[in-house]
Scaffold this active site. Structure first.
Site, PDB file in Angstrom:
ATOM      1  N   LYS A  53      39.375  39.385   0.709  1.00 54.99           N
ATOM      2  CA  LYS A  53      40.697  38.940   0.238  1.00 54.99           C
ATOM      3  C   LYS A  53      41.346  39.860  -0.789  1.00 54.99           C
ATOM      4  O   LYS A  53      42.293  39.467  -1.477  1.00 54.99           O
ATOM      5  CB  LYS A  53      40.659  37.492  -0.289  1.00 54.99           C
ATOM      6  CG  LYS A  53      39.967  36.502   0.611  1.00 54.99           C
ATOM      7  CD  LYS A  53      40.273  36.646   2.075  1.00 54.99           C
ATOM      8  CE  LYS A  53      41.682  36.221   2.427  1.00 54.99           C
ATOM      9  NZ  LYS A  53      41.936  36.483   3.878  1.00 54.99           N
ATOM     10  N   THR A  57      43.471  43.926   5.006  1.00 53.14           N
ATOM     11  CA  THR A  57      44.402  44.031   6.130  1.00 53.14           C
ATOM     12  C   THR A  57      45.559  44.961   5.760  1.00 53.14           C
ATOM     13  O   THR A  57      46.014  45.772   6.572  1.00 53.14           O
ATOM     14  CB  THR A  57      44.948  42.623   6.461  1.00 53.14           C
ATOM     15  OG1 THR A  57      43.843  41.711   6.473  1.00 53.14           O
ATOM     16  CG2 THR A  57      45.664  42.595   7.781  1.00 53.14           C
ATOM     17  N   LYS A 111      35.358  49.561   8.565  1.00 51.25           N
ATOM     18  CA  LYS A 111      35.637  48.610   7.485  1.00 51.25           C
ATOM     19  C   LYS A 111      34.360  47.898   7.063  1.00 51.25           C
ATOM     20  O   LYS A 111      33.510  47.592   7.901  1.00 51.25           O
ATOM     21  CB  LYS A 111      36.673  47.600   8.008  1.00 51.25           C
ATOM     22  CG  LYS A 111      36.715  46.293   7.242  1.00 51.25           C
ATOM     23  CD  LYS A 111      37.605  45.260   7.928  1.00 51.25           C
ATOM     24  CE  LYS A 111      37.218  43.862   7.467  1.00 51.25           C
ATOM     25  NZ  LYS A 111      38.000  42.795   8.114  1.00 51.25           N
ATOM     26  N   THR A 112      34.268  47.598   5.765  1.00 51.43           N
ATOM     27  CA  THR A 112      33.132  46.810   5.275  1.00 51.43           C
ATOM     28  C   THR A 112      33.545  46.014   4.045  1.00 51.43           C
ATOM     29  O   THR A 112      34.471  46.406   3.326  1.00 51.43           O
ATOM     30  CB  THR A 112      31.929  47.714   4.914  1.00 51.43           C
ATOM     31  OG1 THR A 112      30.813  46.872   4.623  1.00 51.43           O
ATOM     32  CG2 THR A 112      32.176  48.595   3.694  1.00 51.43           C
ATOM     33  N   HIS A 113      32.835  44.901   3.828  1.00 45.77           N
ATOM     34  CA  HIS A 113      32.947  44.177   2.554  1.00 45.77           C
ATOM     35  C   HIS A 113      31.638  44.313   1.762  1.00 45.77           C
ATOM     36  O   HIS A 113      31.460  43.643   0.751  1.00 45.77           O
ATOM     37  CB  HIS A 113      33.177  42.684   2.785  1.00 45.77           C
ATOM     38  CG  HIS A 113      34.522  42.311   3.321  1.00 45.77           C
ATOM     39  ND1 HIS A 113      35.687  42.899   2.911  1.00 45.77           N
ATOM     40  CD2 HIS A 113      34.885  41.354   4.222  1.00 45.77           C
ATOM     41  CE1 HIS A 113      36.707  42.324   3.551  1.00 45.77           C
ATOM     42  NE2 HIS A 113      36.242  41.394   4.347  1.00 45.77           N
ATOM     43  N   SER A 143      42.811  33.320  -3.151  1.00 48.80           N
ATOM     44  CA  SER A 143      43.037  33.737  -1.772  1.00 48.80           C
ATOM     45  C   SER A 143      41.821  33.392  -0.896  1.00 48.80           C
ATOM     46  O   SER A 143      41.967  32.905   0.235  1.00 48.80           O
ATOM     47  CB  SER A 143      43.314  35.241  -1.734  1.00 48.80           C
ATOM     48  OG  SER A 143      43.587  35.662  -0.432  1.00 48.80           O
ATOM     49  N   GLU A 235      56.463  41.055   3.728  1.00 54.29           N
ATOM     50  CA  GLU A 235      57.445  40.353   4.553  1.00 54.29           C
ATOM     51  C   GLU A 235      57.394  40.836   6.005  1.00 54.29           C
ATOM     52  O   GLU A 235      57.487  40.027   6.926  1.00 54.29           O
ATOM     53  CB  GLU A 235      58.863  40.554   3.982  1.00 54.29           C
ATOM     54  CG  GLU A 235      59.116  39.842   2.655  1.00 54.29           C
ATOM     55  CD  GLU A 235      58.288  40.401   1.485  1.00 54.29           C
ATOM     56  OE1 GLU A 235      57.990  41.625   1.497  1.00 54.29           O
ATOM     57  OE2 GLU A 235      57.918  39.613   0.589  1.00 54.29           O
ATOM     58  N   PHE A 260      47.292  33.069   7.406  1.00 58.84           N
ATOM     59  CA  PHE A 260      46.458  34.227   7.064  1.00 58.84           C
ATOM     60  C   PHE A 260      47.215  35.122   6.090  1.00 58.84           C
ATOM     61  O   PHE A 260      46.675  35.595   5.098  1.00 58.84           O
ATOM     62  CB  PHE A 260      46.079  35.007   8.335  1.00 58.84           C
ATOM     63  CG  PHE A 260      45.215  36.191   8.033  1.00 58.84           C
ATOM     64  CD1 PHE A 260      43.879  36.036   7.734  1.00 58.84           C
ATOM     65  CD2 PHE A 260      45.757  37.476   8.010  1.00 58.84           C
ATOM     66  CE1 PHE A 260      43.087  37.132   7.411  1.00 58.84           C
ATOM     67  CE2 PHE A 260      44.967  38.575   7.697  1.00 58.84           C
ATOM     68  CZ  PHE A 260      43.633  38.394   7.398  1.00 58.84           C
ATOM     69  N   ARG A 262      49.329  34.677   3.455  1.00 56.65           N
ATOM     70  CA  ARG A 262      49.630  33.458   2.699  1.00 56.65           C
ATOM     71  C   ARG A 262      50.804  33.670   1.747  1.00 56.65           C
ATOM     72  O   ARG A 262      51.886  33.166   1.955  1.00 56.65           O
ATOM     73  CB  ARG A 262      48.350  33.019   1.973  1.00 56.65           C
ATOM     74  CG  ARG A 262      48.337  31.579   1.505  1.00 56.65           C
ATOM     75  CD  ARG A 262      47.039  31.298   0.767  1.00 56.65           C
ATOM     76  NE  ARG A 262      46.888  32.200  -0.371  1.00 56.65           N
ATOM     77  CZ  ARG A 262      47.316  31.958  -1.604  1.00 56.65           C
ATOM     78  NH1 ARG A 262      47.897  30.822  -1.890  1.00 56.65           N
ATOM     79  NH2 ARG A 262      47.145  32.854  -2.585  1.00 56.65           N
ATOM     80  N   LYS A 263      50.580  34.406   0.657  1.00 54.21           N
ATOM     81  CA  LYS A 263      51.671  34.622  -0.304  1.00 54.21           C
ATOM     82  C   LYS A 263      51.875  36.103  -0.615  1.00 54.21           C
ATOM     83  O   LYS A 263      52.981  36.543  -0.868  1.00 54.21           O
ATOM     84  CB  LYS A 263      51.362  33.896  -1.621  1.00 54.21           C
ATOM     85  CG  LYS A 263      51.600  32.400  -1.556  1.00 54.21           C
ATOM     86  CD  LYS A 263      51.721  31.823  -2.952  1.00 54.21           C
ATOM     87  CE  LYS A 263      52.011  30.347  -2.909  1.00 54.21           C
ATOM     88  NZ  LYS A 263      51.898  29.733  -4.246  1.00 54.21           N
ATOM     89  N   GLY A 264      50.759  36.835  -0.700  1.00 56.17           N
ATOM     90  CA  GLY A 264      50.859  38.276  -0.949  1.00 56.17           C
ATOM     91  C   GLY A 264      51.461  38.612  -2.301  1.00 56.17           C
ATOM     92  O   GLY A 264      52.248  39.549  -2.420  1.00 56.17           O
TER      93      GLY A 264
HETATM   94  P1  A3P Z   1      47.006  35.839  -0.472  1.00 61.40           P
HETATM   95  O1  A3P Z   1      46.064  34.825   0.093  1.00 61.40           O
HETATM   96  O2  A3P Z   1      46.991  35.836  -1.973  1.00 61.40           O
HETATM   97  O3  A3P Z   1      48.386  35.720   0.071  1.00 61.40           O
HETATM   98  P2  A3P Z   1      42.306  40.489   3.152  1.00 61.40           P
HETATM   99  O4  A3P Z   1      43.115  41.259   4.118  1.00 61.40           O
HETATM  100  O5  A3P Z   1      41.338  41.317   2.364  1.00 61.40           O
HETATM  101  O6  A3P Z   1      41.697  39.293   3.803  1.00 61.40           O
HETATM  102  O7  A3P Z   1      43.305  39.962   2.012  1.00 61.40           O
HETATM  103  C1  A3P Z   1      44.231  38.959   2.291  1.00 61.40           C
HETATM  104  C2  A3P Z   1      45.206  38.872   1.144  1.00 61.40           C
HETATM  105  O8  A3P Z   1      46.056  40.023   1.150  1.00 61.40           O
HETATM  106  C3  A3P Z   1      46.125  37.660   1.271  1.00 61.40           C
HETATM  107  O9  A3P Z   1      46.473  37.286  -0.052  1.00 61.40           O
HETATM  108  C4  A3P Z   1      47.281  38.289   2.036  1.00 61.40           C
HETATM  109  O10 A3P Z   1      48.470  37.534   1.970  1.00 61.40           O
HETATM  110  C5  A3P Z   1      47.404  39.604   1.293  1.00 61.40           C
HETATM  111  N1  A3P Z   1      48.182  40.610   2.041  1.00 61.40           N
HETATM  112  C6  A3P Z   1      48.083  40.965   3.325  1.00 61.40           C
HETATM  113  N2  A3P Z   1      49.016  41.877   3.647  1.00 61.40           N
HETATM  114  C7  A3P Z   1      49.729  42.107   2.524  1.00 61.40           C
HETATM  115  C8  A3P Z   1      50.852  42.948   2.205  1.00 61.40           C
HETATM  116  N3  A3P Z   1      51.424  43.715   3.116  1.00 61.40           N
HETATM  117  N4  A3P Z   1      51.316  42.920   0.931  1.00 61.40           N
HETATM  118  C9  A3P Z   1      50.759  42.129  -0.011  1.00 61.40           C
HETATM  119  N5  A3P Z   1      49.704  41.315   0.240  1.00 61.40           N
HETATM  120  C10 A3P Z   1      49.197  41.304   1.482  1.00 61.40           C
END
Ligand code: A3P
Length: 300
Positions: A53, A57, A111-113, A143, A235, A260, A262-264
């Site tokens: 999180k 992505t 990719k890895t976590h 998140s 967006e 997925f 969510r708010k970013g």
């Molecule tokens: P939120 O849950 O706070 O919205 P991951 O890809 O590691 O699973 O991380 C997901 C988090 O990154 C989510 O956060 C997601 O909304 C946010 N995210 C994905 N794309 C994004 C972007 N282009 N700009 C900002 N945040 C982004």
């Protein structure tokens, strides 16, 4: 609705977790562990590394757009989770992350976590490039909580209060956030690590994307750079079916519970942490982060 169809819509069973050296991981990943540990990295592999999180992505789309030199059609060739093999991913009978990585032509982007101590040794031996994105712990926690509510690929998070405790104790998938960020921060002193912060990408995407371009050795013109900045904004990515997991069945990820994308934003933790939780968190954080120079922005 036929009975069969009704059965199809049953949410899948959530996975169990196992443990490797004290770090919680999906049991199916633990079952594949010796294969994962013996994975053969190649010198021209680029590994995208994050705590869950932290913006995985987002950075994947940025890297792919750079590699494809801003070609949107090429970036639509597959959902993001299929473009870059997730090395510790294992969910038989699907091909595992290792199967996908082995089938991929070089130069590979993977990719890895995994925290540094669990990374297959060959990545260090081959002197690979690592692109690490870190996100402040409070926003990561929020998140991750919402992700665990909607994704059946990870355990149920319980209540927010329960999750708050579990996260601080490191009893979540891929282990403690604290050791993860500190480990990778230290690794940058001895290895080829570009260490980026989610908050900085949010604040000045153009500058941070330029750093990634330099790191991967690509020179792109100003117009292409601007195109990448636009296309990788929250967006735009929110409406991109190749990034927003639109193709994942509702039985696996129920985006009506929480999207997925969510708010970013930076600072959403303020809508979740109580005053008492914030105080407790800060006190514990100070102790856990006392032995590092690493600092984070908790708001913009
Ligand atoms: P939120 O849950 O706070 O919205 P991951 O890809 O590691 O699973 O991380 C997901 C988090 O990154 C989510 O956060 C997601 O909304 C946010 N995210 C994905 N794309 C994004 C972007 N282009 N700009 C900002 N945040 C982004």
């Amino acid at each position: 609705m036929s009975k069969e169809k009704g059965q199809d819509l049953k949410p899948m069973e959530r996975p169990q977790l196992g443990e490797i050296d004290g770090i919680l991981l999906a049991k199916s990943t633990c079952d594949e562990w010796s294969r994962i540990q013996n994975f053969q990295a190649k010198p021209d592999d680029l590994l995208i590394c994050t705590y869950p999180k932290a913006g995985t992505t987002w950075i994947q789309e940025i890297v792919d757009m750079i590699q494809q030199e801003g070609d949107l059609v090429k970036c639509q060739r597959a959902p993001l989770n299929h473009r870059h093999p997730f090395i510790e991913w294992a969910r038989p009978p699907q091909p595992s992350g290792i199967d996908q990585a082995e089938a991929m032509p070089s130069p590979r982007i993977l990719k890895t976590h995994l925290p540094v101590q669990l990374l297959p040794r060959s990545f260090w031996e081959q002197n690979c490039k690592f692109l690490y994105v870190a996100r402040n712990a409070k926003d990561c926690m929020v998140s991750y909580f919402h992700f665990q509510r909607m994704s059946k690929l990870v355990p149920d998070p319980g209540t927010w209060d329960e999750y708050f405790e579990a996260f601080m104790a490191g009893k979540v998938g891929w282990g403690p956030w604290y050791d993860h960020v500190k480990g990778w921060w230290k690794a940058k002193d001895t290895h080829r690590v570009l260490f980026l912060f989610y908050e900085n990408i949010k604040k000045d995407p153009k500058r941070e994307i330029q750093k990634v371009m330099q790191f991967v050795g690509k020179q792109l013109n100003e117009a292409t750079l601007d195109k990448i900045v636009h296309h990788t904004s929250f967006e735009v990515m929110k409406d991109n079916p190749m990034a927003n997991r639109a193709g994942v069945p509702i039985t696996v990820m129920d985006q009506s519970i929480s999207p997925f994308m969510r708010k970013g934003t930076v600072g959403d933790w303020k809508n979740h942490f109580t005053v008492a939780q914030n105080e407790r968190f800060n006190e514990d954080y100070k102790k856990k982060m006392a032995d590092t120079t690493l600092t984070f922005s908790m708001e913009l």
